[in-house]
Design a protein around this motif. Sequence first.
Motif, mmCIF file in Angstrom:
data_model
loop_
_atom_site.group_PDB
_atom_site.id
_atom_site.type_symbol
_atom_site.label_atom_id
_atom_site.label_comp_id
_atom_site.label_asym_id
_atom_site.label_seq_id
_atom_site.Cartn_x
_atom_site.Cartn_y
_atom_site.Cartn_z
ATOM 1 N N ALA A 127 61.682 69.287 40.994
ATOM 2 C CA ALA A 127 61.728 70.746 41.123
ATOM 3 C C ALA A 127 60.970 71.208 42.358
ATOM 4 C CB ALA A 127 61.138 71.395 39.870
ATOM 5 N N GLU A 128 59.811 70.629 42.592
ATOM 6 C CA GLU A 128 59.002 71.028 43.741
ATOM 7 C C GLU A 128 59.711 70.692 45.053
ATOM 8 O OE1 GLU A 128 54.505 70.284 45.566
ATOM 9 O OE2 GLU A 128 55.071 69.470 43.603
ATOM 10 N N ARG A 129 60.280 69.502 45.129
ATOM 11 C CA ARG A 129 60.968 69.098 46.356
ATOM 12 C C ARG A 129 62.258 69.888 46.556
ATOM 13 N NH1 ARG A 129 60.565 62.478 45.739
ATOM 14 N NH2 ARG A 129 58.313 62.392 45.341
ATOM 15 N N GLN A 130 62.959 70.184 45.464
ATOM 16 C CA GLN A 130 64.199 70.944 45.579
ATOM 17 C C GLN A 130 63.910 72.354 46.098
ATOM 18 O OE1 GLN A 130 66.551 70.831 41.978
ATOM 19 N NE2 GLN A 130 68.454 71.321 43.056
ATOM 20 N N ALA A 131 62.848 72.979 45.600
ATOM 21 C CA ALA A 131 62.472 74.308 46.077
ATOM 22 C C ALA A 131 62.074 74.270 47.544
ATOM 23 C CB ALA A 131 61.324 74.865 45.226
ATOM 24 N N ALA A 132 61.308 73.255 47.920
ATOM 25 C CA ALA A 132 60.871 73.139 49.319
ATOM 26 C C ALA A 132 62.053 72.877 50.247
ATOM 27 C CB ALA A 132 59.834 72.018 49.444
ATOM 28 N N GLY A 280 63.418 69.580 60.203
ATOM 29 C CA GLY A 280 61.970 69.465 60.188
ATOM 30 C C GLY A 280 61.480 68.500 59.124
ATOM 31 N N ASP A 281 60.505 67.689 59.476
ATOM 32 C CA ASP A 281 59.861 66.719 58.578
ATOM 33 C C ASP A 281 60.756 65.526 58.216
ATOM 34 O OD1 ASP A 281 57.610 68.437 58.400
ATOM 35 O OD2 ASP A 281 58.596 69.573 56.817
ATOM 36 N N ILE A 282 61.943 65.442 58.814
ATOM 37 C CA ILE A 282 62.844 64.329 58.519
ATOM 38 C C ILE A 282 62.669 63.249 59.587
ATOM 39 C CG2 ILE A 282 65.240 63.628 58.179
ATOM 40 C CD1 ILE A 282 64.240 65.572 56.071
ATOM 41 N N GLU A 283 62.441 62.019 59.149
ATOM 42 C CA GLU A 283 62.333 60.883 60.074
ATOM 43 C C GLU A 283 63.578 60.011 59.935
ATOM 44 O OE1 GLU A 283 58.054 59.237 60.222
ATOM 45 O OE2 GLU A 283 58.237 60.134 58.226
ATOM 46 N N THR A 284 64.128 59.602 61.058
ATOM 47 C CA THR A 284 65.349 58.793 61.034
ATOM 48 C C THR A 284 65.222 57.618 61.993
ATOM 49 O OG1 THR A 284 66.498 59.961 62.827
ATOM 50 C CG2 THR A 284 66.678 60.898 60.622
ATOM 51 N N PRO A 297 60.479 63.916 52.941
ATOM 52 C CA PRO A 297 59.567 64.369 51.877
ATOM 53 C C PRO A 297 60.297 65.108 50.759
ATOM 54 C CG PRO A 297 59.432 65.844 53.752
ATOM 55 C CD PRO A 297 60.341 64.719 54.166
ATOM 56 N N TYR A 298 61.615 65.325 50.923
ATOM 57 C CA TYR A 298 62.381 66.089 49.945
ATOM 58 C C TYR A 298 63.299 65.201 49.095
ATOM 59 C CZ TYR A 298 61.111 69.468 53.565
ATOM 60 O OH TYR A 298 60.423 70.217 54.486
ATOM 61 N N GLY A 299 63.156 63.899 49.221
ATOM 62 C CA GLY A 299 64.097 62.988 48.581
ATOM 63 C C GLY A 299 63.953 62.904 47.069
ATOM 64 N N MET A 300 64.880 62.179 46.481
ATOM 65 C CA MET A 300 64.896 62.020 45.025
ATOM 66 C C MET A 300 63.663 61.272 44.536
ATOM 67 S SD MET A 300 67.544 58.868 44.304
ATOM 68 C CE MET A 300 67.189 57.201 44.942
ATOM 69 N N VAL A 301 63.389 61.438 43.253
ATOM 70 C CA VAL A 301 62.318 60.673 42.613
ATOM 71 C C VAL A 301 62.779 59.228 42.421
ATOM 72 C CG1 VAL A 301 60.841 60.490 40.573
ATOM 73 C CG2 VAL A 301 61.530 62.748 41.431
#
Length: 444
Positions: A127-132, A280-284, A297-301
């Motif tokens: 929930a926290e990552r989905q909101a972010a 932003g904040d995505i590393e590839t 930082p927004y990925g699945m658990v």
Amino acid sequence: MTVFADTLFAAMAAHGDAPAIERQGATLTHGDLLRRSETRALELKGEGVGAFRPCPVLVDNSPVDLIELLAVYRADGVAVPIHRATPRARIEELVARLVPDPMLHGASTIVFTSGTTGAPKAAVLSAERQAAKLQMIRRETGWQDGRRTLLALQLTFSFGQWVTWLTLLSGGTLVFPEKLSVDAVAAVLARRDVDRLPAVPTLLRGLLDRPETAALPGWAGAVMAGGEVLPAGLGAKIRGAWPGVGIGDIYGLTETGTCDFFVDPPEYDAASGSLGRPGGDIETRIAEDGELQIRSPYGMVGYLRDPQRTAEAFDDDGYFRTGDLAQLRDDGRVTLVGRAKDLINRGGMKVAPLEVEAVLAAHPDVAGALVAGVPDPQSGEAVIAVITAAPGREPVPERVLAWAGERLERYKLPSRLKVVEALPTGATGKGDRGAVGRLFIEPV
């Protein structure tokens, strides 16, 4: 409520009388949607839905689906959208996997991935990552408040989910077509009263083939492509048919929280055919074997009750293995070559379907193409393809192949090419290469 539910319900309360949902002339305001969702949430709690308990929700892209999903979030449950058209045996199989689990603490949504082999994986979203992530997408896309979004996406699809929630979060209106079909979407788009059309490229091809939407000179909205690669040739056709439109493109996966790369409308012409820029904040990075890998930082658990596949999905540095093969262009942008599992081995020579599709689709008589490999006793695998006709044109397979032969190495040319009325698609509307072979089977 979780931070994700708090964010959505606070937004609906703030936007009160603004229209939230429109379908065939009927409208629900944000306040209506909030009240109906809260009423349904009380019923769900009475039925046993509670904190972080998985709750399956059958959906078919109607306004009542949103009420049900929002009610699950309001009841602190974990929403699990499943399409109503799913065979009963498969629904029972999926629901049987939805038992309380420590991984679900803090979760908001479970999305079943649409893999073509094996059982679908149940990706657990925090929930926290989905909101972010919604806030991140809002910043990266310059998503404007109060706009009208034509919802032409499945709600079982991560793309359809974030478009829905971000429209509500920004006080906008979700305009539902009568049903999720090219004809129904075209009927709405032809009115030119929506601001955004998020869609998979397969749908966009279909819209260009409909008389009422083949040309939209007066529409100044925005197209946001996603779910599969938007070929440069298709983008050029959209640019010509809908000259006032801004074209954007996004790339991401359910497992990474969606939307990891962005092609911005002002940069479309320079970036077309590529993934654009990372958010932003995505590393590839591109691994030695050519695989695109993403750390977010927004990925699945993780995958519910599947520690082995969860571990296999990430490397030791925490990068998700996308399974997509990529290359760096001279301008530094990343472009996809294809899926590792889709590569065709033709006598030891590797053929990327995306490359062949792009060439075939660039022919003036062709609207779209889908390429696949099938077993072949001589070469191991043969390359086959289906194409659809551009509006008012009648492609001749032999001529299209001759034209493609001037632009591709010989081993990449399809050994069989067939004109079909529509490209086969899967449950989320994306092209289904696994179905291409069946189109060559003659009825008995």
